[in-house]
Write an enzyme that holds these catalytic residues in place. Structure first.
Site, PDB file in Angstrom:
ATOM      1  N   GLY A  84       0.808  -1.221   0.000  1.00  0.00           N
ATOM      2  CA  GLY A  84       0.000   0.000   0.000  1.00  0.00           C
ATOM      3  C   GLY A  84       0.843   1.274   0.000  1.00  0.00           C
ATOM      4  N   ASP A 114       0.218  -9.022   2.091  1.00  0.00           N
ATOM      5  CA  ASP A 114      -0.834  -8.079   1.689  1.00  0.00           C
ATOM      6  C   ASP A 114      -1.840  -8.891   0.883  1.00  0.00           C
ATOM      7  OD1 ASP A 114      -2.242  -5.871   0.262  1.00  0.00           O
ATOM      8  OD2 ASP A 114      -0.602  -4.624   1.043  1.00  0.00           O
ATOM      9  N   SER A 136      -3.732   6.460  14.289  1.00  0.00           N
ATOM     10  CA  SER A 136      -4.104   7.663  13.551  1.00  0.00           C
ATOM     11  C   SER A 136      -4.447   8.788  14.504  1.00  0.00           C
ATOM     12  CB  SER A 136      -5.325   7.331  12.697  1.00  0.00           C
ATOM     13  OG  SER A 136      -5.888   8.508  12.174  1.00  0.00           O
ATOM     14  N   TYR A 157     -14.234   3.921  11.858  1.00  0.00           N
ATOM     15  CA  TYR A 157     -12.820   3.681  11.510  1.00  0.00           C
ATOM     16  C   TYR A 157     -11.909   4.043  12.694  1.00  0.00           C
ATOM     17  CZ  TYR A 157      -8.191   4.966   9.753  1.00  0.00           C
ATOM     18  OH  TYR A 157      -6.838   5.119   9.605  1.00  0.00           O
ATOM     19  N   LYS A 190      -9.270   1.765  15.445  1.00  0.00           N
ATOM     20  CA  LYS A 190      -7.885   2.079  15.857  1.00  0.00           C
ATOM     21  C   LYS A 190      -7.792   2.121  17.382  1.00  0.00           C
ATOM     22  CE  LYS A 190      -6.032   2.588  11.748  1.00  0.00           C
ATOM     23  NZ  LYS A 190      -5.077   1.587  11.255  1.00  0.00           N
ATOM     24  N   PHE A 249      -0.543  11.952  11.443  1.00  0.00           N
ATOM     25  CA  PHE A 249      -1.414  13.051  11.042  1.00  0.00           C
ATOM     26  C   PHE A 249      -1.752  12.833   9.559  1.00  0.00           C
ATOM     27  CE2 PHE A 249      -2.385  15.474  14.789  1.00  0.00           C
ATOM     28  CZ  PHE A 249      -1.734  14.662  15.692  1.00  0.00           C
ATOM     29  N   ASN A 264     -10.889  10.246  -1.287  1.00  0.00           N
ATOM     30  CA  ASN A 264     -11.529  10.866  -0.123  1.00  0.00           C
ATOM     31  C   ASN A 264     -10.695  12.021   0.387  1.00  0.00           C
ATOM     32  OD1 ASN A 264     -13.680   8.958   0.385  1.00  0.00           O
ATOM     33  ND2 ASN A 264     -12.061   7.490   0.896  1.00  0.00           N
TER      34      ASN A 264
HETATM   35  P1  NAD Z   1      -3.401   1.530   1.910  1.00  0.00           P
HETATM   36  O1  NAD Z   1      -4.802   1.125   1.675  1.00  0.00           O
HETATM   37  O2  NAD Z   1      -2.622   2.068   0.764  1.00  0.00           O
HETATM   38  O3  NAD Z   1      -2.575   0.298   2.531  1.00  0.00           O
HETATM   39  C1  NAD Z   1      -3.191  -0.712   3.304  1.00  0.00           C
HETATM   40  C2  NAD Z   1      -2.802  -2.055   2.707  1.00  0.00           C
HETATM   41  O4  NAD Z   1      -3.446  -3.101   3.457  1.00  0.00           O
HETATM   42  C3  NAD Z   1      -3.249  -2.216   1.244  1.00  0.00           C
HETATM   43  O5  NAD Z   1      -2.139  -2.611   0.449  1.00  0.00           O
HETATM   44  C4  NAD Z   1      -4.321  -3.303   1.297  1.00  0.00           C
HETATM   45  O6  NAD Z   1      -4.334  -4.121   0.123  1.00  0.00           O
HETATM   46  C5  NAD Z   1      -3.914  -4.079   2.543  1.00  0.00           C
HETATM   47  N1  NAD Z   1      -5.028  -4.789   3.177  1.00  0.00           N
HETATM   48  C6  NAD Z   1      -6.278  -4.332   3.421  1.00  0.00           C
HETATM   49  N2  NAD Z   1      -7.009  -5.294   4.001  1.00  0.00           N
HETATM   50  C7  NAD Z   1      -6.210  -6.375   4.139  1.00  0.00           C
HETATM   51  C8  NAD Z   1      -6.405  -7.686   4.642  1.00  0.00           C
HETATM   52  N3  NAD Z   1      -7.592  -8.095   5.120  1.00  0.00           N
HETATM   53  N4  NAD Z   1      -5.368  -8.553   4.611  1.00  0.00           N
HETATM   54  C9  NAD Z   1      -4.171  -8.184   4.106  1.00  0.00           C
HETATM   55  N5  NAD Z   1      -3.931  -6.966   3.582  1.00  0.00           N
HETATM   56  C10 NAD Z   1      -4.939  -6.068   3.609  1.00  0.00           C
HETATM   57  O7  NAD Z   1      -3.395   2.570   3.129  1.00  0.00           O
HETATM   58  P2  NAD Z   1      -2.247   3.494   3.710  1.00  0.00           P
HETATM   59  O8  NAD Z   1      -2.640   4.902   3.475  1.00  0.00           O
HETATM   60  O9  NAD Z   1      -0.930   3.034   3.269  1.00  0.00           O
HETATM   61  O10 NAD Z   1      -2.459   3.223   5.264  1.00  0.00           O
HETATM   62  C11 NAD Z   1      -1.694   2.255   5.961  1.00  0.00           C
HETATM   63  C12 NAD Z   1      -2.144   2.227   7.408  1.00  0.00           C
HETATM   64  O11 NAD Z   1      -2.003   3.525   7.985  1.00  0.00           O
HETATM   65  C13 NAD Z   1      -3.609   1.836   7.611  1.00  0.00           C
HETATM   66  O12 NAD Z   1      -3.700   1.001   8.737  1.00  0.00           O
HETATM   67  C14 NAD Z   1      -4.291   3.153   7.873  1.00  0.00           C
HETATM   68  O13 NAD Z   1      -5.432   3.000   8.670  1.00  0.00           O
HETATM   69  C15 NAD Z   1      -3.211   3.935   8.610  1.00  0.00           C
HETATM   70  N6  NAD Z   1      -3.354   5.391   8.482  1.00  0.00           N
HETATM   71  C16 NAD Z   1      -3.437   5.954   7.242  1.00  0.00           C
HETATM   72  C17 NAD Z   1      -3.624   7.333   7.120  1.00  0.00           C
HETATM   73  C18 NAD Z   1      -3.765   7.979   5.758  1.00  0.00           C
HETATM   74  O14 NAD Z   1      -4.326   9.072   5.697  1.00  0.00           O
HETATM   75  N7  NAD Z   1      -3.276   7.386   4.673  1.00  0.00           N
HETATM   76  C19 NAD Z   1      -3.690   8.140   8.273  1.00  0.00           C
HETATM   77  C20 NAD Z   1      -3.562   7.539   9.522  1.00  0.00           C
HETATM   78  C21 NAD Z   1      -3.396   6.153   9.612  1.00  0.00           C
HETATM   79  N1  UFG Z   2     -11.156  18.443   2.054  1.00  0.00           N
HETATM   80  C1  UFG Z   2     -11.786  19.213   1.098  1.00  0.00           C
HETATM   81  N2  UFG Z   2     -12.118  18.633  -0.088  1.00  0.00           N
HETATM   82  C2  UFG Z   2     -11.849  17.327  -0.371  1.00  0.00           C
HETATM   83  C3  UFG Z   2     -11.188  16.539   0.623  1.00  0.00           C
HETATM   84  C4  UFG Z   2     -10.865  17.135   1.828  1.00  0.00           C
HETATM   85  O1  UFG Z   2     -12.051  20.393   1.322  1.00  0.00           O
HETATM   86  O2  UFG Z   2     -12.195  16.848  -1.463  1.00  0.00           O
HETATM   87  C5  UFG Z   2     -10.739  19.092   3.326  1.00  0.00           C
HETATM   88  C6  UFG Z   2     -11.370  18.462   4.565  1.00  0.00           C
HETATM   89  O3  UFG Z   2     -12.591  19.054   4.845  1.00  0.00           O
HETATM   90  C7  UFG Z   2     -10.281  18.728   5.619  1.00  0.00           C
HETATM   91  C8  UFG Z   2      -8.977  18.681   4.834  1.00  0.00           C
HETATM   92  O4  UFG Z   2      -9.344  18.890   3.462  1.00  0.00           O
HETATM   93  O5  UFG Z   2     -10.427  20.036   6.130  1.00  0.00           O
HETATM   94  C9  UFG Z   2      -8.250  17.345   4.949  1.00  0.00           C
HETATM   95  O6  UFG Z   2      -9.143  16.287   4.622  1.00  0.00           O
HETATM   96  P1  UFG Z   2      -8.637  14.793   4.357  1.00  0.00           P
HETATM   97  O7  UFG Z   2      -9.831  13.984   3.973  1.00  0.00           O
HETATM   98  O8  UFG Z   2      -7.482  14.805   3.422  1.00  0.00           O
HETATM   99  O9  UFG Z   2      -8.048  14.346   5.759  1.00  0.00           O
HETATM  100  P2  UFG Z   2      -8.749  14.226   7.202  1.00  0.00           P
HETATM  101  O10 UFG Z   2      -7.997  15.115   8.131  1.00  0.00           O
HETATM  102  O11 UFG Z   2     -10.197  14.385   7.126  1.00  0.00           O
HETATM  103  O12 UFG Z   2      -8.459  12.693   7.579  1.00  0.00           O
HETATM  104  C10 UFG Z   2      -7.222  12.034   7.280  1.00  0.00           C
HETATM  105  C11 UFG Z   2      -7.506  10.563   6.988  1.00  0.00           C
HETATM  106  C12 UFG Z   2      -7.992   9.893   8.240  1.00  0.00           C
HETATM  107  C13 UFG Z   2      -6.984  10.113   9.328  1.00  0.00           C
HETATM  108  C14 UFG Z   2      -6.750  11.569   9.553  1.00  0.00           C
HETATM  109  C15 UFG Z   2      -5.692  11.805  10.597  1.00  0.00           C
HETATM  110  O13 UFG Z   2      -8.494  10.418   5.984  1.00  0.00           O
HETATM  111  O14 UFG Z   2      -8.114   8.509   8.003  1.00  0.00           O
HETATM  112  O15 UFG Z   2      -6.330  12.174   8.326  1.00  0.00           O
HETATM  113  O16 UFG Z   2      -4.564  11.062  10.308  1.00  0.00           O
HETATM  114  F1  UFG Z   2      -7.441   9.534  10.460  1.00  0.00           F
END
Ligand code: NAD
Ligand code: UFG
Length: 337
Positions: A10, A31, A124, A148, A152, A177, A197
């Site tokens: 990922g 994965d 997170s 979600y 966590k 963050f 998203n």
């Molecule tokens: P991502 O979706 O790119 O990576 C997650 C990986 O897990 C993917 O490759 C997916 O195929 C794999 N996966 C999902 N379900 C699985 C299962 N049942 N078995 C095996 N593999 C599985 O996401 P990411 O952005 O790299 O996030 C990694 C981690 O960090 C996640 O746990 C996410 O919750 C956490 N996190 C992400 C963010 C963010 O904004 N990206 C913020 C805070 C925390």
């Molecule tokens: N936003 C927009 N337009 C969009 C998307 C986002 O205006 O199309 C705004 C949101 O309202 C927010 C900011 O951009 O003010 C950031 O939004 P994100 O969706 O990029 O991020 P969030 O802070 O909402 O959440 C992200 C991850 C969560 C994680 C969190 C903290 O999606 O999973 O950061 O790590 F938990």
């Protein structure tokens, strides 16, 4: 060290696998590829000059997980695998609890069976919910506002209980963050499926012509320009934080929790304008209603990570969006293209 990276194909996982290989570790990736492609690992191998061993296994396949650990015998785990979409988690809560919480239980069982007791977990900043005080320190109680986020919290609680029951576990809880950006080569990066998203991937798709304009979710927050403020962190800085946290808990033992953020907040419009500078064009946007569940402002106090790990984010917002754009413009359709 021999390290198992769950979810290593990922976004954050692939960047971390690259840094681990570069630092000389032996890496095994598991994965199920439900939200990623093995192409990310091919590119990591190209950049590192060596390969991570890959196993397509699902966290929910408990016997498969046990077999994998018996076969590969890692010394430590970095656990990224799981589901992460806040909106989807409200529609499919059982799927989220099953994958994230029950999946982590399967992982911990498989680890314990081979006496592998060192784990770094992807938590997170979303676990903080909507606290009044800023910046966010690790001392603030968890109060996640989404399904979600609650998965966590449950996993963090489980790991705290495990550490309390058995002092031979070494556990790092990392509260990220907002991860953005990509490796400077532009070969690996974030490849969201469907409509992104998150803000920066959405802006990147506007810049590359896949979407018409950005919807800005609200401009009446009590912030510098009325739009939401977040602590964006470069994914390579985040990856580096994992190496340092793993090293620390492997040496010192016990359970530790660290925020990984920069300590700086940027508004939606500030990020948009930084991206415009990086890609050299104006990017259209519309102000729309607030997105339910969004907080006005969120940024980290990252001082514990600095004090304990000697870690601080090195890359600024201009570098984050420039690297994100470099990835997007070279891979307009992600790994597919
Ligand atoms: P991502 O979706 O790119 O990576 C997650 C990986 O897990 C993917 O490759 C997916 O195929 C794999 N996966 C999902 N379900 C699985 C299962 N049942 N078995 C095996 N593999 C599985 O996401 P990411 O952005 O790299 O996030 C990694 C981690 O960090 C996640 O746990 C996410 O919750 C956490 N996190 C992400 C963010 C963010 O904004 N990206 C913020 C805070 C925390
Ligand atoms: N936003 C927009 N337009 C969009 C998307 C986002 O205006 O199309 C705004 C949101 O309202 C927010 C900011 O951009 O003010 C950031 O939004 P994100 O969706 O990029 O991020 P969030 O802070 O909402 O959440 C992200 C991850 C969560 C994680 C969190 C903290 O999606 O999973 O950061 O790590 F938990």
């Amino acid at each position: 060290m021999k390290i198992m990276v769950t979810g290593g194909a990922g976004y954050i996982g692939s960047h971390t696998v690259l840094e681990l290989l570069k630092a000389g570790h032996e890496v095994v990736v598991m994965d199920n590829l439900s939200n990623s492609s093995e192409e990310s690992l091919n590119r990591v191998a190209e950049l590192a000059g060596k390969k991570a061993e890959f196993h397509k296994v699902d966290l929910l396949d408990a016997p498969g997980m046990k077999e994998l650990f018996e076969q590969t015998r890692p010394e430590a785990v970095i656990h990224f695998a799981g589901l992460k979409a806040v909106g989807e988690s409200a529609e499919k809560p059982l799927w989220y609890y099953k994958t994230n919480v029950a999946g982590t239980l399967n992982l911990l069982d498989a680890m314990e069976a081979v006496d592998c007791k060192t784990i770094v977990f992807s938590s997170s900043a979303t676990v903080y919910g909507e606290p009044e005080e800023m910046p966010l320190t690790e001392k603030i109680n968890m109060d996640a506002q989404s399904c979600y986020g609650r998965t966590k919290e449950h996993i963090e609680d489980m790991l705290v209980d495990l550490a309390a029951s058995d002092s031979s576990w070494n556990i790092a809880l990392l509260r990220y963050f907002n991860p953005v950006g990509a490796h400077e080569s532009g070969r690996i990066g974030e490849d969201p499926s469907g409509i992104p998203n998150n803000l920066v991937p959405f802006i990147a798709q506007v810049a590359v012509g896949r979407r018409e304009y950005l919807n800005v979710f609200g401009n009446d927050y009590p912030t510098v320009d009325g739009t939401g403020v977040r602590d964006y962190i470069h994914v390579v800085d985040l990856a580096d934080g994992h190496l340092k946290a793993l090293d620390f808990v492997a040496k010192n033992g016990g359970l530790r929790t660290w925020n990984l953020g920069t300590g700086n907040g940027y508004s939606v419009l500030e990020v948009l304008h930084a991206f415009e500078k990086a890609c050299g064009k104006e990017l259209p946007y519309k102000i729309v209603d607030r997105r339910p569940g969004d907080v006005a402002v969120s940024y980290a106090d990252p001082s514990s990570a600095l004090a304990d790990l000697g870690w601080s984010a090195q890359r600024d917002i201009d570098t984050m969006v420039a690297d994100h754009w470099n990835w997007q413009k070279n891979n307009p359709n992600g790994y597919e293209g």
